[in-house]
Design an enzyme around this catalytic site. Structure first.
Site, PDB file in Angstrom:
ATOM      1  N   TYR A   1       5.652  -9.220   8.495  1.00 55.22           N
ATOM      2  CA  TYR A   1       5.422  -7.787   8.458  1.00 55.22           C
ATOM      3  C   TYR A   1       5.324  -7.282   9.859  1.00 55.22           C
ATOM      4  CZ  TYR A   1       3.068  -8.397   3.829  1.00 55.22           C
ATOM      5  OH  TYR A   1       3.019  -8.650   2.676  1.00 55.22           O
TER       6      TYR A   1
ATOM      7  N   ASP B   1      -7.576   1.283   7.611  1.00 53.90           N
ATOM      8  CA  ASP B   1      -5.985   1.715   8.066  1.00 53.90           C
ATOM      9  C   ASP B   1      -6.479   3.395   8.090  1.00 53.90           C
ATOM     10  OD1 ASP B   1      -6.315   3.337   5.384  1.00 53.90           O
ATOM     11  OD2 ASP B   1      -4.812   2.197   4.512  1.00 53.90           O
TER      12      ASP B   1
ATOM     13  N   ARG C   1      -4.112  -5.198   6.746  1.00 55.69           N
ATOM     14  CA  ARG C   1      -5.641  -4.587   7.183  1.00 55.69           C
ATOM     15  C   ARG C   1      -6.593  -5.268   7.615  1.00 55.69           C
ATOM     16  NH1 ARG C   1      -6.948  -1.160   2.489  1.00 55.69           N
ATOM     17  NH2 ARG C   1      -5.850  -2.660   1.338  1.00 55.69           N
TER      18      ARG C   1
ATOM     19  N   ASP D   1       0.714  -1.175  -0.170  1.00 54.38           N
ATOM     20  CA  ASP D   1      -0.078   0.009   0.120  1.00 54.38           C
ATOM     21  C   ASP D   1       0.801   1.326  -0.069  1.00 54.38           C
ATOM     22  OD1 ASP D   1      -2.359  -1.469  -0.003  1.00 54.38           O
ATOM     23  OD2 ASP D   1      -2.467  -1.466   2.394  1.00 54.38           O
TER      24      ASP D   1
END
Length: 303
Positions: free
Chosen positions: A75, A89, A181, A47
């Site tokens: 992550y 987000d 997310r 993103d």
């Protein structure tokens, strides 16, 4: 006759430590420009506001992108508790709020349901296609979408920090197609407090690590120089998760022509996907059958 591509016929991988802001496509275009490369692509979208490893494939290395995309990734991300947004987000609008705040123990206990083989619904604002249209475009038009759940393998999900009551920092290792997310959104729901991602960094992806990546500033500074070329990793790096077999001389010739070729094998089984090499360079990827590699992709590396 097709029009010849502009730029250098150069192959390999460049690891970028993507900053927050640019899209993954913009980073690819910058790298293509800086290296004057004919062809470039990336192995897994980040993103715009996410940071971390974005592996850029150049030339023939683009044929190995699927093997990096399919590999495990890690992550590190921070979840804002107490709020849900329409994008899951911090870029979106707050759509729900709660005064409830879970304890550290409650958070750790809830993480277990998101480990292993799970089903995950992508965010409304995602690149998933519905009837040929991207979900995020439809969501921007105000449409309420019913997105189907998708399978995801999560190898590990752990809490690493609790800066304050409103935030929790997590680390996740997962397979292809995971939406961080969605993890934040679903964890917030499971805890009864809502949640969304406020920061996200991809620490590593397959064989590539963010700590080894170049910044966009470094790429611009070294554009068009041998110094930038020196950071290019071999095409073969993208095949790290596949067994390597050596071609026989006759097998190499046949493989380069797209035909099954003889290879030297010991620890592989019939039907395994492997790659064949000659002099350390990849010749082809394919399926091993009875002493031969049946190619699905053939590489044409200069030099």
């Amino acid at each position: 006759m097709g029009r010849k591509r502009k730029g250098r016929d150069i192959s390999g991988w460049l690891v970028v430590d993507k900053p927050a802001g640019p899209t993954s496509t913009a980073v690819v275009n910058k790298v293509r420009w800086a290296m004057n490369a004919q062809k470039a692509g990336h192995a897994g979208t980040l993103d715009p506001e996410a940071t971390g490893v974005l592996a850029i494939a150049l030339g023939e290395a683009t044929k190995t992108v699927p093997y990096v995309t399919d590999a495990l990734k890690a992550y590190a991300f921070t979840v804002r508790l107490g709020q849900a947004t329409n994008t899951d987000d911090a870029e979106g609008e707050v759509i729900s709020e709660s005064d409830t705040r879970p304890t550290d123990e409650e958070i750790k206990a809830a993480l277990g349901q998101f480990v292993g083989d799970i089903e995950q619904v992508p965010p409304q604002f995602s690149a998933v296609k519905i009837d040929g249209q991207r979900a995020y475009k439809m969501a921007r038009d105000g449409e309420s979408l019913e997105l189907a759940a998708r399978p995801l393998w999560v190898e590990e999900l752990v809490m690493t920090d609790r800066p304050d009551a409103d935030h929790v920092t997590l680390e996740m290792t997962c397979g292809k197609g995971g939406y961080v997310r969605s993890i934040a959104r679903d964890l917030g729901r499971a805890l009864g407090c809502f949640g969304h991602v406020v920061s996200l960094r991809r620490v590593w992806s397959g064989p590539f690590e963010a700590v080894d990546g170049l910044s966009m500033e470094q790429i611009e500074e070294m554009a068009g120089s041998e110094a930038l070329d020196a950071h290019l990793l071999p095409l073969e790096t993208g095949l790290a998760d596949l067994p390597e077999l050596r071609c026989t001389p006759e097998g190499e010739t046949r493989l380069r022509n797209g035909n099954p070729g003889m290879v030297l094998a010991s620890d592989v089984e019939y039907g395994d996907e492997c790659w064949a090499s000659s002099g350390g360079k990849a010749v082809a990827v394919g399926i091993y059958k009875s002493g031969e590699l049946h190619p699905s992709r053939v590489f044409n590396q200069r030099g």
